[in-house]
Design an enzyme around this catalytic site. Structure first.
Site, PDB file in Angstrom:
ATOM      1  N   HIS A  30       0.948  -1.068   0.042  1.00 34.54           N
ATOM      2  CA  HIS A  30       0.205  -0.224   0.086  1.00 34.54           C
ATOM      3  C   HIS A  30       1.119   1.337   0.002  1.00 34.54           C
ATOM      4  O   HIS A  30       1.306   1.637   1.102  1.00 34.54           O
ATOM      5  CB  HIS A  30      -0.966   0.150   1.328  1.00 34.54           C
ATOM      6  N   ASP A  59      -9.433   6.403   7.440  1.00 33.13           N
ATOM      7  CA  ASP A  59     -10.842   6.440   7.551  1.00 33.13           C
ATOM      8  C   ASP A  59     -11.243   5.005   7.974  1.00 33.13           C
ATOM      9  O   ASP A  59     -12.305   4.780   8.597  1.00 33.13           O
ATOM     10  CB  ASP A  59     -11.298   6.535   6.224  1.00 33.13           C
ATOM     11  N   GLY A  60     -10.489   3.725   7.488  1.00 31.30           N
ATOM     12  CA  GLY A  60     -10.923   2.567   7.889  1.00 31.30           C
ATOM     13  C   GLY A  60     -10.896   2.457   9.441  1.00 31.30           C
ATOM     14  O   GLY A  60     -11.840   1.786  10.163  1.00 31.30           O
ATOM     15  N   ASN A 109      -8.095  11.403   3.603  1.00 34.96           N
ATOM     16  CA  ASN A 109      -7.754  11.616   2.584  1.00 34.96           C
ATOM     17  C   ASN A 109      -9.058  11.080   1.583  1.00 34.96           C
ATOM     18  O   ASN A 109      -9.057  11.374   0.237  1.00 34.96           O
ATOM     19  CB  ASN A 109      -6.538  10.631   2.025  1.00 34.96           C
ATOM     20  N   HIS A 125      -4.159   2.863  -3.532  1.00 38.04           N
ATOM     21  CA  HIS A 125      -4.286   2.404  -2.114  1.00 38.04           C
ATOM     22  C   HIS A 125      -3.595   1.274  -1.651  1.00 38.04           C
ATOM     23  O   HIS A 125      -2.974   1.200  -0.802  1.00 38.04           O
ATOM     24  CB  HIS A 125      -5.699   2.516  -1.772  1.00 38.04           C
ATOM     25  N   ARG A 141     -16.564 -18.735  39.735  1.00 41.19           N
ATOM     26  CA  ARG A 141     -16.352 -17.162  39.662  1.00 41.19           C
ATOM     27  C   ARG A 141     -15.962 -16.426  40.902  1.00 41.19           C
ATOM     28  O   ARG A 141     -15.277 -15.709  41.120  1.00 41.19           O
ATOM     29  CB  ARG A 141     -17.506 -16.461  38.825  1.00 41.19           C
ATOM     30  N   SER A 165     -21.012  -9.452  38.345  1.00 48.26           N
ATOM     31  CA  SER A 165     -21.261 -10.665  37.638  1.00 48.26           C
ATOM     32  C   SER A 165     -20.023 -11.495  37.608  1.00 48.26           C
ATOM     33  O   SER A 165     -20.077 -12.644  37.912  1.00 48.26           O
ATOM     34  CB  SER A 165     -22.213 -10.691  36.533  1.00 48.26           C
ATOM     35  N   GLU A 183     -16.636  -4.611  25.078  1.00 47.38           N
ATOM     36  CA  GLU A 183     -15.888  -5.865  25.101  1.00 47.38           C
ATOM     37  C   GLU A 183     -14.679  -5.865  24.315  1.00 47.38           C
ATOM     38  O   GLU A 183     -13.578  -6.259  24.638  1.00 47.38           O
ATOM     39  CB  GLU A 183     -16.839  -7.090  24.842  1.00 47.38           C
ATOM     40  N   ASP A 207     -31.265 -17.137  31.348  1.00 41.43           N
ATOM     41  CA  ASP A 207     -31.221 -16.217  30.259  1.00 41.43           C
ATOM     42  C   ASP A 207     -31.010 -16.816  28.811  1.00 41.43           C
ATOM     43  O   ASP A 207     -31.049 -16.090  27.948  1.00 41.43           O
ATOM     44  CB  ASP A 207     -29.577 -15.619  30.461  1.00 41.43           C
ATOM     45  N   HIS A 259     -27.153 -16.043  25.684  1.00 41.99           N
ATOM     46  CA  HIS A 259     -26.178 -15.879  26.798  1.00 41.99           C
ATOM     47  C   HIS A 259     -25.687 -17.111  27.001  1.00 41.99           C
ATOM     48  O   HIS A 259     -24.574 -17.168  27.678  1.00 41.99           O
ATOM     49  CB  HIS A 259     -27.065 -15.458  27.879  1.00 41.99           C
ATOM     50  N   ARG A 287     -21.091 -19.802  36.861  1.00 44.30           N
ATOM     51  CA  ARG A 287     -22.008 -19.004  37.758  1.00 44.30           C
ATOM     52  C   ARG A 287     -22.614 -19.803  38.655  1.00 44.30           C
ATOM     53  O   ARG A 287     -22.797 -19.135  39.965  1.00 44.30           O
ATOM     54  CB  ARG A 287     -23.152 -18.698  36.658  1.00 44.30           C
TER      55      ARG A 287
END
Length: 662
Positions: free
Chosen positions: A29, A158-159, A188, A263, A360, A387, A413, A471, A475, A522
């Protein structure tokens, strides 16, 4: 424009190296390096504090090329300023085993601070660098001595701004007031498909003002304007700054500048001849005149800058010896000398308590024990601290106190994980970040980058199976554990109880090169009694938890919550061994003799049980074995009903063993 001719000639060295290297490789590029050369000239020759002869100098400014496809910009800068990157290395651009791969890769060329290419993650890493600098400075600097005091400069295009991760991280950077982050946007107007106005019409200025950034706009080919904007950016200490630079992609190419043609493809030999004429560059390919090298050379200035900092640090060490020693230790990545012994003592205590709790919660208990021993921990969760149980009593949010040790990332995340990569790369911290295992999917590519760069980032995932219950399937993770286990360089731990949870944390913290994923339940999981030898073997990733009664006929392999099912089945069967496999990657790194002792190759009757996708386990049980797990998505119901519905039960394990040994 006010750019003097000789300064433009200096910048043109980047342009010709970029187009020549891309042409020789017949791949790459050239447009971005040619368009951003004037910005790079000002930033690297006038503002960037670095030492090419010591790329790892602790207080160097960090530079990130987020639009990593323009890698020849970075390689040209490293070569010209005096890093150990020769003209032959530039000629080997994009070739096998070269220091100059297609995108900047951490660990290849000296001076490359992070791997970029997946757009948006470079700016996320830059936010991580700036966060680490601000937090480390608050923890170690004194009113009379600033030993952590550097900037993070980031180029993006831009990307990067189209990728959603840029919103996540730039929003947080504004909220946290990362005033030493300076971003240059290569505006650009061109991407691979052409002029971006048809698919990218955001008001970038208003967008970043809404984040709480300082926004400046300049002609990206006017050195004076770039210089003035950079001074203004450094003067604003409470906000990050984005400098929107209007540029022409491929500047200098008579027929391709300003077009998508330059490019992602070589200019072509004929166009390169015309470009040299347009730039007034008379030297042959890969030849840089001596006066241009002299103008770029940063070795003397860099050595002087580092020497001045070394003197400051020596004075700091004389006045604050404990803090200086601790800062050196943390920047080296070494754990405190006493940590491993203290961790082993804690694991022994956990074994003696024999608690039945969710893993957990066992993870949080471990953090409470290890946290005071490890001031380098910088934790965080994606709006799920209550949680994921990632907070411990010593946590303090960096949004309240810059010297804190916990980041409330909000529902981000992907951004959280990529920021953590930047924190780890910066040094001085071991970051851990958390979300539900299902939402690892949002962060997947950043997890991959942790592994690709072999960074010590600890990815904490809770709510690990259909066991999370009501859930429902949105989930309930099914294929995520297999995805993590299929990631090179990543160790994935799924502990079955309090002891294995503590062992998984010790392993992740001790692993200097490479990330770990810690997967926790959990629901409450029963404690499994162990000998000291079994505790030591658990750290090897797989071990015999329950010996066979009589002659060995079959093996049950299990992880996490399903170890309890395996143990219940064991109580009903003769000649059956239970192998707990909390970390298959760690197990496979053990010597062949140990693996054979745990999983004798002559025992073909094998059953694996895990409340996750079955496909991973065939390599351990063989095509004649049995895997009890998930082949569909879950349902919404209480956990006990789900395990019964999907046939992940003690009865199913017993039946499978009996079928294989009949």
């Amino acid at each position: 424009m006010t750019t003097p001719l000789n300064e433009r000639r200096i910048a043109n060295a980047i342009r010709v190296l970029a187009m020549d290297a891309v042409q020789k490789a017949n791949s790459g590029h050239p447009g971005a390096p040619m368009g951003m050369a004037d910005i790079a000239d000002v930033v690297w020759r006038e503002f960037l504090n670095h030492n090419p002869t010591n790329p790892q100098w602790a207080n160097r400014d960090r530079f990130v090329l987020s639009n990593g496809h323009g890698s020849m910009l970075h390689y040209a800068l490293l070569h010209l300023t005096g890093y150990d990157l020769s003209i032959e290395d530039l000629k080997a651009f994009r070739q096998l085993h070269s220091k100059t791969p297609g995108h900047p890769e951490y660990g290849y060329a000296p001076g490359v601070e992070t791997t970029t290419g997946p757009l948006g993650q470079g700016i996320a890493n830059a936010v991580g660098f700036a966060l680490a600098e601000k937090t480390l400075a608050a923890q170690f600097n004194k009113d009379d001595m600033q030993v952590v005091d550097h900037y993070t400069y980031c180029f993006l295009g831009d990307g990067c701004l189209m990728e959603g991760i840029s919103h996540e991280v730039c929003s947080l950077a504004g909220t946290l007031g990362l005033g030493k982050l300076v971003v240059y946007y290569d505006n650009n107007g061109i991407s691979i498909d052409g002029e971006v106005e048809g698919w990218f019409s955001d008001d970038t200025e208003q967008r970043f003002l809404s984040y709480g950034w300082q926004v400046l706009k300049v002609d990206g080919h006017d050195a004076d304007a770039i210089r003035e904007a950079t001074v203004a950016a450094k003067a604003e200490t409470a906000k990050p700054t984005i400098i929107i630079c209007k540029t022409i992609i491929g500047l200098g190419s008579p027929n391709k500048q300003g077009k998508e043609d330059c490019h992602g493809a070589p200019l072509g030999n004929d166009e390169i001849v015309l470009t040299r004429e347009a730039l007034g560059w008379t030297d042959e390919a890969f030849v840089i005149p001596e006066d241009v090298y002299v103008a770029w050379d940063a070795k003397t200035k860099g050595a002087e800058t580092e020497a001045a900092w070394n003197a400051t640090f020596a004075a700091y060490a004389a006045k604050y010896p404990a803090e200086a020693a601790e800062l050196k230790r943390r920047l080296s990545g070494e754990l405190p000398a006493e940590f491993l012994a203290q961790a082993d003592a804690y694991i022994a205590e956990v074994n003696a308590k024999a608690e039945t709790i969710a893993t957990r919660k066992a993870s949080q208990n471990t953090l409470q024990a290890f946290g005071p021993l490890l001031p380098e921990l910088l934790g965080g969760s994606a709006d799920l601290a209550g949680s994921n149980l990632t907070l411990w009593k010593g946590c303090q949010g960096v949004h309240d106190n810059a010297a804190g040790n916990y980041v409330h990332y909000g529902v981000r995340e992907f951004g959280m994980t990529a920021i953590a990569n930047g924190v780890a790369l910066h040094g001085g911290f071991i970051p851990y970040v958390a979300t539900f295992l299902m939402f690892m999917e949002y962060a997947r590519n950043a997890v991959r980058m942790s592994a690709l760069m072999k960074q010590r980032v600890i990815h904490v995932y809770t709510h690990d199976s259909i066991g999370l219950g009501e859930d429902g399937p949105t989930h309930q993770p099914i294929e995520q554990i297999a995805s993590l286990r299929g990631t090179p360089n990543l160790n994935t731990w799924r502990p079955c109880d309090t002891v294995e949870a503590a062992i998984s944390w010790k392993s992740a913290l001790s692993r200097a090169e490479g990330p770990s994923a810690l997967i926790f339940s959990r629901q409450n999981l029963p404690f499994q009694a162990r000998t000291q030898a079994q505790i030591e073997n658990a750290a090897k990733g797989g071990y015999v938890l329950a010996e066979e009664k009589g002659e060995l006929k079959a093996i049950i392999i299990a992880t996490g919550s399903e170890v309890a099912l395996a143990m219940e089945a064991h109580a009903q069967l003769e000649g059956v061994r239970v192998v707990s496999m909390p970390c298959a990657e760690e197990f496979m790194q053990q010597d062949a003799a140990y693996r054979e002792a745990v999983l004798p190759s002559n025992i073909r009757a094998r059953v694996a049980v895990e409340a996750a996708h079955v496909d991973y386990w065939w390599k351990f049980v063989g095509l004649d074995g049995r895997v009890i797990g998930m082949t569909t998505y879950g349902e919404s119901a209480p956990a006990k009903d789900l395990f019964q519905h999907f046939g992940i039960t003690t009865e199913a394990v017993v039946a499978a063993v009996k079928e294989l040994t009949a």
